[in-house]
Motif scaffolding. Sequence first.
Motif, PDB file in Angstrom:
ATOM      1  N   LYS A  13       0.765  -1.223   0.032  1.00 37.39           N
ATOM      2  CA  LYS A  13       0.150   0.011  -0.113  1.00 37.39           C
ATOM      3  C   LYS A  13       0.905   1.227  -0.166  1.00 37.39           C
ATOM      4  O   LYS A  13       0.685   2.154  -0.744  1.00 37.39           O
ATOM      5  CB  LYS A  13      -0.935  -0.076   1.184  1.00 37.39           C
ATOM      6  CG  LYS A  13      -1.765  -1.079   1.487  1.00 37.39           C
ATOM      7  CD  LYS A  13      -2.716  -0.949   2.539  1.00 37.39           C
ATOM      8  CE  LYS A  13      -1.843  -0.640   4.112  1.00 37.39           C
ATOM      9  NZ  LYS A  13      -1.519  -2.011   4.464  1.00 37.39           N
ATOM     10  N   THR A  31      -1.846   6.670   8.179  1.00 37.25           N
ATOM     11  CA  THR A  31      -2.031   6.635   9.651  1.00 37.25           C
ATOM     12  C   THR A  31      -0.620   6.159  10.334  1.00 37.25           C
ATOM     13  O   THR A  31      -0.156   6.579  11.401  1.00 37.25           O
ATOM     14  CB  THR A  31      -3.269   5.766  10.153  1.00 37.25           C
ATOM     15  OG1 THR A  31      -3.431   4.794   9.251  1.00 37.25           O
ATOM     16  CG2 THR A  31      -4.176   6.867   9.919  1.00 37.25           C
ATOM     17  N   ARG A  36       3.921   6.432  13.850  1.00 35.54           N
ATOM     18  CA  ARG A  36       5.352   6.485  14.133  1.00 35.54           C
ATOM     19  C   ARG A  36       5.850   7.839  14.518  1.00 35.54           C
ATOM     20  O   ARG A  36       6.897   7.793  15.283  1.00 35.54           O
ATOM     21  CB  ARG A  36       6.184   5.688  12.769  1.00 35.54           C
ATOM     22  CG  ARG A  36       6.193   4.169  12.910  1.00 35.54           C
ATOM     23  CD  ARG A  36       6.691   3.621  11.598  1.00 35.54           C
ATOM     24  NE  ARG A  36       6.159   3.982  10.354  1.00 35.54           N
ATOM     25  CZ  ARG A  36       4.967   3.427   9.986  1.00 35.54           C
ATOM     26  NH1 ARG A  36       4.607   2.098  10.665  1.00 35.54           N
ATOM     27  NH2 ARG A  36       4.470   3.445   8.587  1.00 35.54           N
ATOM     28  N   GLU A  57      -0.884  -4.713  17.533  1.00 31.92           N
ATOM     29  CA  GLU A  57      -2.205  -4.553  17.442  1.00 31.92           C
ATOM     30  C   GLU A  57      -2.620  -3.203  17.046  1.00 31.92           C
ATOM     31  O   GLU A  57      -1.777  -2.203  16.954  1.00 31.92           O
ATOM     32  CB  GLU A  57      -2.520  -4.652  19.017  1.00 31.92           C
ATOM     33  CG  GLU A  57      -2.444  -5.968  19.529  1.00 31.92           C
ATOM     34  CD  GLU A  57      -2.450  -5.837  21.214  1.00 31.92           C
ATOM     35  OE1 GLU A  57      -2.494  -4.640  21.732  1.00 31.92           O
ATOM     36  OE2 GLU A  57      -2.606  -6.948  21.935  1.00 31.92           O
ATOM     37  N   VAL A  59      -4.073   0.585  17.307  1.00 29.30           N
ATOM     38  CA  VAL A  59      -3.770   1.364  18.084  1.00 29.30           C
ATOM     39  C   VAL A  59      -5.633   1.932  18.212  1.00 29.30           C
ATOM     40  O   VAL A  59      -6.182   1.954  17.307  1.00 29.30           O
ATOM     41  CB  VAL A  59      -3.201   2.893  17.570  1.00 29.30           C
ATOM     42  CG1 VAL A  59      -3.134   3.967  18.240  1.00 29.30           C
ATOM     43  CG2 VAL A  59      -1.696   2.629  17.418  1.00 29.30           C
ATOM     44  N   GLY A  85      -3.486   2.946   4.858  1.00 29.98           N
ATOM     45  CA  GLY A  85      -3.526   2.396   6.131  1.00 29.98           C
ATOM     46  C   GLY A  85      -4.623   2.591   6.822  1.00 29.98           C
ATOM     47  O   GLY A  85      -4.518   2.416   8.172  1.00 29.98           O
ATOM     48  N   ARG A  88      -9.354   1.290   9.130  1.00 35.35           N
ATOM     49  CA  ARG A  88      -8.934  -0.279   9.368  1.00 35.35           C
ATOM     50  C   ARG A  88     -10.017  -0.712  10.275  1.00 35.35           C
ATOM     51  O   ARG A  88      -9.966  -1.714  10.650  1.00 35.35           O
ATOM     52  CB  ARG A  88      -7.520  -0.042  10.247  1.00 35.35           C
ATOM     53  CG  ARG A  88      -6.241  -0.649   9.426  1.00 35.35           C
ATOM     54  CD  ARG A  88      -5.337  -0.459  10.386  1.00 35.35           C
ATOM     55  NE  ARG A  88      -4.172  -1.398  10.241  1.00 35.35           N
ATOM     56  CZ  ARG A  88      -3.187  -0.877   9.560  1.00 35.35           C
ATOM     57  NH1 ARG A  88      -3.191   0.123   8.704  1.00 35.35           N
ATOM     58  NH2 ARG A  88      -2.012  -1.639   9.511  1.00 35.35           N
ATOM     59  N   GLN A  92     -13.636   3.936  11.629  1.00 35.57           N
ATOM     60  CA  GLN A  92     -12.840   4.768  11.037  1.00 35.57           C
ATOM     61  C   GLN A  92     -13.393   5.071   9.623  1.00 35.57           C
ATOM     62  O   GLN A  92     -13.707   6.152   8.861  1.00 35.57           O
ATOM     63  CB  GLN A  92     -11.547   4.255  10.863  1.00 35.57           C
ATOM     64  CG  GLN A  92     -10.611   4.395  12.261  1.00 35.57           C
ATOM     65  CD  GLN A  92      -9.409   3.710  11.994  1.00 35.57           C
ATOM     66  OE1 GLN A  92      -8.569   3.338  11.145  1.00 35.57           O
ATOM     67  NE2 GLN A  92      -8.779   2.962  13.181  1.00 35.57           N
ATOM     68  N   ARG A 133      11.762  -2.288  11.723  1.00 37.49           N
ATOM     69  CA  ARG A 133      10.640  -1.384  12.367  1.00 37.49           C
ATOM     70  C   ARG A 133      10.204  -2.293  13.718  1.00 37.49           C
ATOM     71  O   ARG A 133      10.488  -3.552  13.780  1.00 37.49           O
ATOM     72  CB  ARG A 133       9.428  -1.413  11.682  1.00 37.49           C
ATOM     73  CG  ARG A 133       9.025  -0.067  11.120  1.00 37.49           C
ATOM     74  CD  ARG A 133       7.866  -0.226   9.998  1.00 37.49           C
ATOM     75  NE  ARG A 133       6.527  -0.876  10.452  1.00 37.49           N
ATOM     76  CZ  ARG A 133       5.690  -0.757   9.566  1.00 37.49           C
ATOM     77  NH1 ARG A 133       5.592  -0.103   8.442  1.00 37.49           N
ATOM     78  NH2 ARG A 133       4.576  -1.365   9.819  1.00 37.49           N
ATOM     79  N   ARG A 144      -0.269  -8.994  13.315  1.00 39.48           N
ATOM     80  CA  ARG A 144      -0.832  -7.846  12.583  1.00 39.48           C
ATOM     81  C   ARG A 144      -1.522  -8.341  11.528  1.00 39.48           C
ATOM     82  O   ARG A 144      -2.621  -8.028  10.884  1.00 39.48           O
ATOM     83  CB  ARG A 144       0.291  -7.031  11.991  1.00 39.48           C
ATOM     84  CG  ARG A 144       0.905  -5.826  12.826  1.00 39.48           C
ATOM     85  CD  ARG A 144       2.310  -5.561  12.591  1.00 39.48           C
ATOM     86  NE  ARG A 144       2.415  -5.061  11.166  1.00 39.48           N
ATOM     87  CZ  ARG A 144       3.406  -5.010  10.473  1.00 39.48           C
ATOM     88  NH1 ARG A 144       4.543  -5.754  11.260  1.00 39.48           N
ATOM     89  NH2 ARG A 144       3.784  -4.631   9.272  1.00 39.48           N
TER      90      ARG A 144
HETATM   91  P1  ADP Z   1       1.205  -2.367   8.110  1.00 44.38           P
HETATM   92  O1  ADP Z   1       0.149  -2.295   7.337  1.00 44.38           O
HETATM   93  O2  ADP Z   1       2.386  -3.051   7.271  1.00 44.38           O
HETATM   94  O3  ADP Z   1       1.052  -3.068   9.191  1.00 44.38           O
HETATM   95  P2  ADP Z   1       1.278   0.425   8.870  1.00 44.38           P
HETATM   96  O4  ADP Z   1       2.350   1.400   8.906  1.00 44.38           O
HETATM   97  O5  ADP Z   1      -0.014   0.667   8.063  1.00 44.38           O
HETATM   98  O6  ADP Z   1       2.030  -0.947   8.575  1.00 44.38           O
HETATM   99  O7  ADP Z   1       0.664  -0.032  10.307  1.00 44.38           O
HETATM  100  C1  ADP Z   1       1.545  -0.405  11.358  1.00 44.38           C
HETATM  101  C2  ADP Z   1       0.816  -0.557  12.703  1.00 44.38           C
HETATM  102  O8  ADP Z   1       0.371   1.168  13.075  1.00 44.38           O
HETATM  103  C3  ADP Z   1      -0.583  -1.097  13.091  1.00 44.38           C
HETATM  104  O9  ADP Z   1      -0.088  -2.587  13.380  1.00 44.38           O
HETATM  105  C4  ADP Z   1      -1.195  -0.201  13.967  1.00 44.38           C
HETATM  106  O10 ADP Z   1      -0.341  -0.561  15.257  1.00 44.38           O
HETATM  107  C5  ADP Z   1      -0.948   1.153  13.677  1.00 44.38           C
HETATM  108  N1  ADP Z   1      -1.943   1.653  12.765  1.00 44.38           N
HETATM  109  C6  ADP Z   1      -1.388   2.174  11.530  1.00 44.38           C
HETATM  110  N2  ADP Z   1      -2.913   2.728  11.170  1.00 44.38           N
HETATM  111  C7  ADP Z   1      -3.857   2.518  11.957  1.00 44.38           C
HETATM  112  C8  ADP Z   1      -5.118   2.737  11.948  1.00 44.38           C
HETATM  113  N3  ADP Z   1      -5.890   3.551  10.895  1.00 44.38           N
HETATM  114  N4  ADP Z   1      -5.821   2.369  13.196  1.00 44.38           N
HETATM  115  C9  ADP Z   1      -5.367   1.760  13.973  1.00 44.38           C
HETATM  116  N5  ADP Z   1      -3.921   1.537  14.064  1.00 44.38           N
HETATM  117  C10 ADP Z   1      -3.196   1.918  13.128  1.00 44.38           C
END
Ligand code: ADP
Length: 187
Positions: A13, A31, A36, A57, A59, A85, A88, A92, A133, A144
């Motif tokens: 993505k 997101t 991060r 998990e 957030v 992202g 989810r 949202q 990461r 995940r």
């Molecule tokens: P990936 O899709 O490879 O897991 P992301 O950077 O999209 O990578 O997400 C990494 C982590 O960030 C997720 O496991 C979660 O903890 C958090 N995260 C990212 N986007 C969201 C979201 N929209 N809602 C809740 N948590 C999120």
Amino acid sequence: MFILILGAPGSGKGTQGKILAERLGIPKITTGDLIRAAMQARTPLGREAKAHYDKGELVPDTVVLGLIKDELSKPEAKDGAIFDGFPRTAAQAELVDKTLAERGQRLNHILLLDVDEEELVRRLHHRAKVEGRSDDTPEAIKTRLQVYQRDTAPLVAHYAQRGNMRRVPGIGTVEQIAEEIKRIIGR
Ligand code: ADP
């Protein structure tokens, strides 16, 4: 133009979203990157996110809904953006739909990057070695993928039912997949 890119962790993505954002000249809202950055800056939000993030998990929506709201209200995102992202969770997705509807806008394209689980696991373990990461540990990767199936896959079904979701095979070179997305979007 608002474009949503859906897909499991490791589906590409971020990579495809970046290419698309540059080509169309619209911002990409990610997101994961926002979370991060907050963790790195040790803001209260970042501190709250970290425990969940590191385990793989989601957030909590109490944190993420505010982040999404802020990003959508920025002037850069007034006429278009790529969503990477998120959404989810159902809450949202509701926030995104409601915000756009209030502005007389909608999601113009919904793309699902389709990659089989075996390939996802391979890519995530490879990325763990390259990027390090904090959520690329074997345990967090497993979580995940499970969380995606449990919380986000139902959203995919919801968008598929709405009729304007397109499945993009996420296997191939980055360029091939980008070409396919260009073909679907028509620009
Ligand atoms: P990936 O899709 O490879 O897991 P992301 O950077 O999209 O990578 O997400 C990494 C982590 O960030 C997720 O496991 C979660 O903890 C958090 N995260 C990212 N986007 C969201 C979201 N929209 N809602 C809740 N948590 C999120």
